[in-house]
Design an enzyme around this catalytic site. Structure first.
Site, PDB file in Angstrom:
ATOM      1  CE1 TYR A  38      -4.029   2.118   0.937  1.00 45.08           C
ATOM      2  CE2 TYR A  38      -2.319   3.414   2.026  1.00 45.08           C
ATOM      3  CZ  TYR A  38      -3.614   3.306   1.533  1.00 45.08           C
ATOM      4  OH  TYR A  38      -4.474   4.364   1.628  1.00 45.08           O
ATOM      5  CE  LYS A 117     -25.694   6.507  22.821  1.00 43.02           C
ATOM      6  NZ  LYS A 117     -24.462   7.264  22.939  1.00 43.02           N
ATOM      7  CB  CYS A 412      -5.563  33.761  49.313  1.00 40.82           C
ATOM      8  SG  CYS A 412      -7.289  33.976  49.792  1.00 40.82           S
ATOM      9  CB  CYS A 433      -8.125  34.237  46.295  1.00 40.88           C
ATOM     10  SG  CYS A 433      -8.019  32.458  46.331  1.00 40.88           S
TER      11      CYS A 433
HETATM   12  S1  IVH Z   1     -28.340   7.439  15.802  1.00 37.85           S
HETATM   13  C1  IVH Z   1     -31.485  10.523  15.488  1.00 37.85           C
HETATM   14  N1  IVH Z   1     -26.749   5.379  16.100  1.00 37.85           N
HETATM   15  O1  IVH Z   1     -25.138   8.711  20.235  1.00 37.85           O
HETATM   16  C2  IVH Z   1     -30.464   9.891  16.318  1.00 37.85           C
HETATM   17  N2  IVH Z   1     -26.239   7.372  17.289  1.00 37.85           N
HETATM   18  O2  IVH Z   1     -27.387  10.454  21.698  1.00 37.85           O
HETATM   19  C3  IVH Z   1     -29.131   9.973  15.721  1.00 37.85           C
HETATM   20  N3  IVH Z   1     -24.200   7.248  18.641  1.00 37.85           N
HETATM   21  O3  IVH Z   1     -23.965  11.699  19.641  1.00 37.85           O
HETATM   22  C4  IVH Z   1     -28.156   9.094  16.347  1.00 37.85           C
HETATM   23  N4  IVH Z   1     -23.687   5.187  18.116  1.00 37.85           N
HETATM   24  O4  IVH Z   1     -23.121  10.118  17.836  1.00 37.85           O
HETATM   25  C5  IVH Z   1     -27.006   6.645  16.450  1.00 37.85           C
HETATM   26  N5  IVH Z   1     -25.413   3.500  16.250  1.00 37.85           N
HETATM   27  C6  IVH Z   1     -25.670   4.761  16.594  1.00 37.85           C
HETATM   28  C7  IVH Z   1     -24.823   5.479  17.465  1.00 37.85           C
HETATM   29  C8  IVH Z   1     -25.156   6.789  17.794  1.00 37.85           C
HETATM   30  C9  IVH Z   1     -23.323   6.256  18.801  1.00 37.85           C
HETATM   31  C10 IVH Z   1     -24.129   8.566  19.289  1.00 37.85           C
HETATM   32  C11 IVH Z   1     -24.339   9.718  18.361  1.00 37.85           C
HETATM   33  C12 IVH Z   1     -24.929  10.804  19.203  1.00 37.85           C
HETATM   34  C13 IVH Z   1     -25.452  10.071  20.377  1.00 37.85           C
HETATM   35  C14 IVH Z   1     -26.955  10.237  20.422  1.00 37.85           C
END
Ligand code: IVH
Length: 670
Positions: A38, A117, A412, A433
C-alpha cells in the site's frame, strides 16, 4: 507542463487502487494487500503528482496527509439538526418503549434495527456531486465546528463517491472513534515521546479531531463508522437496514455487529449478546441503539424535542469499583467556590483509571460522610465524571475523623464564608486569592467595569503566570518594558495597553464598585450603591442595615458586600488602587425620595418578542428600575422561557411573576 498520457493513466489507476484498498480495509475488513505494498503505491502516486502537479485532484489520497494549520474552527449550520437519543438503563424501559410505539402505530409487533452505540464523537459529512465538501462536529446539534481538513485525513472516509451516489447532495452521519488497539499503540508512542497520554479512546479521538494542525490528526489512527444519513435521497429505501447496506456499498464503513430484531425480547437478546462480547469488540461501546426499521413508521412516530421517538439508546450500567480515600483536599475554583476532592488509590473503572473524585460541597460530604482512610464505592458511566457513591462503613479504620472544610482559604488565607441559602462555601478574598486572580482581573478590566481595552484573557494569563500582577492594583505599576516582553505582544500594543490603563484611572464610582467583583453586586446594584452613598468611604462604613436601605439591596446582597469589605486583604487592594490614583468624582449622598412610585423589575429567561436590552429600555423609559437579582423589594419578576434561579427565588419570596404581555399592559397603565 503537458502531462504524458501514461503518467495520467497510471495516476488514475493508482488513485482507484488506493481507494479500493481503503474500502477493503475499512469497510469490508478484508485487507487485500500488505501495508508495504500500500505504502509503495502511495509513494509512487505522490511522486507522479510532484512531477506533474496538475495530476493532483482534490480527491487524491495523497491529500490526506493534512493541509495548513488553522487559526480556529469556523462554525457551520447543519442542514438537518443532529439529534440526540433518549437513554434507557433498565429492561422495563425498553419494554415500555416497545409498547408505546406499538400502541401509537396500532400494530402487534415491531421490527428494530439494533446497532452498537459507539463511544466516540458524532460527525456529519456533506457530499456535493459525489465529492466530500464538508465535515462537521455535532456541536449543540444545530451548529457544529468545521473540521473538514482533519476529517479528510481519515482513510475510512471516502473523498469521492461512485456515480450512482453522486446525483444528489447528501449528508452522512456517524461516529469518529479510535480502535482500542490503536489507542494502546498511540499511548505507548506518546509515553516514549514524553507526551501526555490519553485517558481513553474517546478522549484520544476527540483530542485528535479538534487539532488545529491537520498534520497532527493525520498521524492519529482515527476511524469513521456511519450509522445513518442526515439529508439524502432515500425515496427508494423502505428500511433503515437497507440504507446502511447501501452506505456500505458506496464506500462507508458501517457496523458489522448489527441485526434486525423483533419486539422487546429481540432487543434484550441483542443487548445481552453485545454486553457479553463488549470486551472483545475492537472499539469501545457504551450500550446499543434500537431504531424502528421501517422508514414510514419512523416518519409517523416523529420526534420529541431533540430526540427521535422511533429510537432509543440502551446503555450499559455504570461500572463500580472499590478503592481507598488517601486524602481529602480542598480546591478553590475561579469564582472562589471551595470544593472538597477525594484523592483515591488509583482504580480502573468504566474504562479509565480514576485517582480523584469530587465530593461537590459540604452538605454532600456530610450526607455521604466520606473520611480519609475509608474504603469507598466509585462509579463511572460513559463519559460522565467519576463519583464517590458511598463509604463502606464495615471497613472504616478506627479513629477516622469526619471531614470539615477549613475556616480559611487554602490558597490565600482569607476567611471562608458560607451563606445559609447556599450550598457552596467561598473564599472571601476575591481581590487577592491566586485561585480567583485571573477571573478577578478579567472582570476588573471588563468593558462595563474599568474598561481597560486590550487586557484580554491571553495577556491576563501571562501577567499572572509571570508573577507581574497579583492584584488589580499591580496593573497600575506595570512598565512598558515589562509588557513588551510578553508573548505575541508587539511594542505598539504594549504602549496601547499602557494608554488604556492610564485612561481607566479616571472612572466613576459605580464602575469602580462593579469592577471589584463583589458577589451579587452586578452593574445595576453598583449603580444604586454609587448613587446612594456618593462616596466610597460612606459605602465602606455602611453596616448591613444601612446597606439594606438602598434600593433593591436585600439581606443577601448586603451581607455579601459586608463580607467582601470586611476582609482585610480586599481592603488593602482597594486602598492600593486609590494610591495608584484610580479616581472618580465623589458626590453627596442621594436624598431619600418620599413618595417614589417607581417600581423595581427583574428580568429572567428569554422573552418572546423583546431582547433584554429592549425590555430594560421600555421599563426605564417609564421611570422604573431593572435590578439584577430578586429580593423582597422586587416588585415584579418578568419571566420568559428557560427562566432559572431568579424565577425560583421570586416564587420563594412571593414576588409576583409576570410575562411579556403583562409587562406591556402594566407599563401602559403606569
Ligand atoms: S443514531 C437521530 N446510532 O449517540 C439519532 N447514534 O445520543 C441519531 N451514537 O452523539 C443518532 N452510536 O453520535 C445513532 N449506532 C448509533 C450510534 C449513535 C453512537 C451517538 C451519536 C450521538 C449520540 C446520540
Amino acid at each position: 507542463m503537458a502531462i504524458p498520457a501514461p503518467a495520467r493513466t497510471r495516476a488514475e489507476l493508482l488513485r482507484r487502487e488506493i481507494a479500493e484498498h481503503n474500502r477493503r480495509y475499512y469497510v469490508l475488513d478484508e485487507p487485500g494487500i500488505s501495508d508495504a505494498e500500500y505504502d509503495s503505491m502511495f509513494r509512487e502516486l505522490a511522486e507522479l503528482e510532484r512531477q506533474y502537479p496538475a495530476l493532483c485532484t482534490p480527491d487524491s489520497p495523497t491529500r490526506r496527509v493534512g493541509g495548513e494549520p488553522l487559526e480556529g474552527f469556523e462554525t457551520v449550520q447543519h442542514a438537518a439538526p443532529m439529534l440526540s437519543l433518549n437513554n434507557a438503563f433498565e429492561d422495563e424501559e425498553i419494554r415500555a418503549f416497545d409498547k408505546r410505539l406499538r400502541d401509537t402505530l396500532d400494530v402487534d409487533s415491531l421490527e428494530y434495527e439494533a446497532e452498537p452505540k459507539f463511544d466516540g464523537l458524532a460527525i456529519s459529512l456533506s457530499y456535493r456531486s459525489g465529492a466530500l465538501l464538508r465535515g462537521a462536529t455535532r456541536g449543540d446539534g444545530s451548529t457544529g465546528e468545521n473540521v473538514t481538513q482533519n476529517l479528510r485525513t481519515l482513510r475510512s472516509i471516502p473523498l469521492s463517491l461512485p456515480p450512482e451516489a453522486s446525483r444528489h447532495d447528501m449528508e452522512v452521519r456517524g461516529e469518529v472513534l479510535m480502535y482500542r488497539r490503536d489507542f494502546e499503540r498511540l499511548n505507548t508512542h506518546q509515553r516514549a515521546a514524553g507526551e501526555k497520554e490519553f485517558v481513553n479512546p474517546r478522549n484520544a479521538a476527540a483530542g485528535s479531531l479538534r487539532q488545529l494542525d491537520p498534520r497532527v490528526t493525520a498521524r492519529r489512527p482515527l476511524r469513521f463508522i456511519a450509522y445513518g444519513v442526515g439529508t439524502a435521497d432515500t425515496t427508494r429505501f423502505s428500511t433503515h437496514a437497507s440504507i446502511l447496506d447501501w452506505l456500505a456499498q458506496i464506500g462507508f464503513p458501517v457496523a458489522r455487529d448489527r441485526s434486525i430484531v423483533t419486539g422487546c425480547d429481540g432487543m434484550l437478546a441483542f443487548f445481552r449478546n453485545m454486553a457479553e462480547r463488549r470486551e472483545r469488540l475492537p472499539y469501545a461501546i457504551d450500550g446499543v441503539v434500537y431504531k424502528v426499521n421501517r422508514l414510514d413508521w419512523q416518519r409517523a412516530l416523529g420526534f420529541v424535542s431533540r430526540a427521535p421517538r422511533f429510537a432509543i439508546a440502551h446503555k450499559f450500567p455504570a461500572e463500580q469499583a472499590l478503592t481507598e480515600v488517601l486524602a481529602i483536599d480542598v480546591q478553590v475554583g475561579r469564582t472562589g467556590a471551595l470544593t472538597p476532592v477525594a484523592r483515591l488509590k488509583p482504580v480502573f473503572v468504566g474504562g479509565v483509571t480514576v485517582t480523584n473524585a469530587t465530593l461537590h460541597n459540604e452538605d454532600e460530604m456530610r450526607r455521604k460522610d466520606i473520611r480519609v482512610g475509608d474504603t469507598v464505592v466509585v462509579r463511572r458511566a460513559g463519559d460522565v465524571i467519576p463519583e464517590v457513591v458511598a463509604a463502606r462503613l464495615e471497613f472504616r479504620p478506627a479513629g477516622a475523623l469526619a471531614f470539615a472544610l477549613p475556616g480559611t482559604c487554602p490558597a490565600c488565607g482569607s476567611a471562608v464564608l458560607r451563606n445559609e441559602d447556599e450550598a457552596v462555601a467561598r473564599c472571601s478574598g476575591g481581590l487577592v486569592c491566586p485561585a480567583q486572580r485571573k477571573q478577578a482581573l478579567l472582570h476588573f478590566a471588563g468593558r462595563r467595569a474599568m474598561d481597560i481595552d486590550g487586557l484580554g484573557e491571553r495577556i491576563v494569563d501571562q501577567l499572572v503566570e509571570s508573577g507581574l500582577v497579583r492584584t488589580p492594583a499591580d496593573l497600575y505599576s506595570l512598565r512598558l518594558e515589562q509588557i513588551a516582553v510578553l508573548e505575541r505582544m508587539a511594542k505598539k500594543s504594549a504602549a496601547k495597553l499602557l494608554v488604556a490603563l492610564e485612561r481607566s484611572r479616571s472612572t466613576t464610582l459605580e464602575r469602580f464598585v462593579f469592577a471589584l467583583g463583589i458577589r451579587n453586586v452586578g452593574e445595576s446594584t453598583a449603580r444604586d450603591l454609587a448613587r446612594h452613598f456618593g462616596s466610597l468611604d460612606r459605602l465602606i462604613e455602611a453596616d448591613e442595615a444601612v446597606l439594606e436601605s438602598v434600593r433593591d439591596v436585600g439581606p443577601v446582597v448586603a451581607r455579601s458586600i459586608r463580607q467582601f469589605l470586611d476582609e482585610p486583604h480586599n481592603r488593602t487592594v482597594v486602598q492600593a488602587l486609590r494610591l495608584a490614583d484610580v479616581r472618580w468624582e465623589e458626590r453627596a449622598p442621594a436624598p431619600v425620595l418620599a413618595g417614589d412610585t417607581s417600581k423595581s423589575f427583574v428580568l429572567t429567561g428569554a422573552l418572546p418578542n423583546l431582547t433584554r436590552e429592549q425590555a430594560r429600555a421600555m421599563i426605564e423609559a417609564k421611570g422604573h428600575r431593572v435590578a439584577g437579582s430578586v429580593s423582597k423589594k422586587t416588585d415584579y419578576v418578568v419571566a420568559g422561557e428557560e427562566a432559572g434561579d431568579k424565577l425560583e427565588r421570586a416564587r420563594a419570596l412571593g414576588v409576583p411573576v409576570i410575562d411579556e404581555e403583562s409587562l406591556r399592559n402594566l407599563l401602559e397603565e403606569n
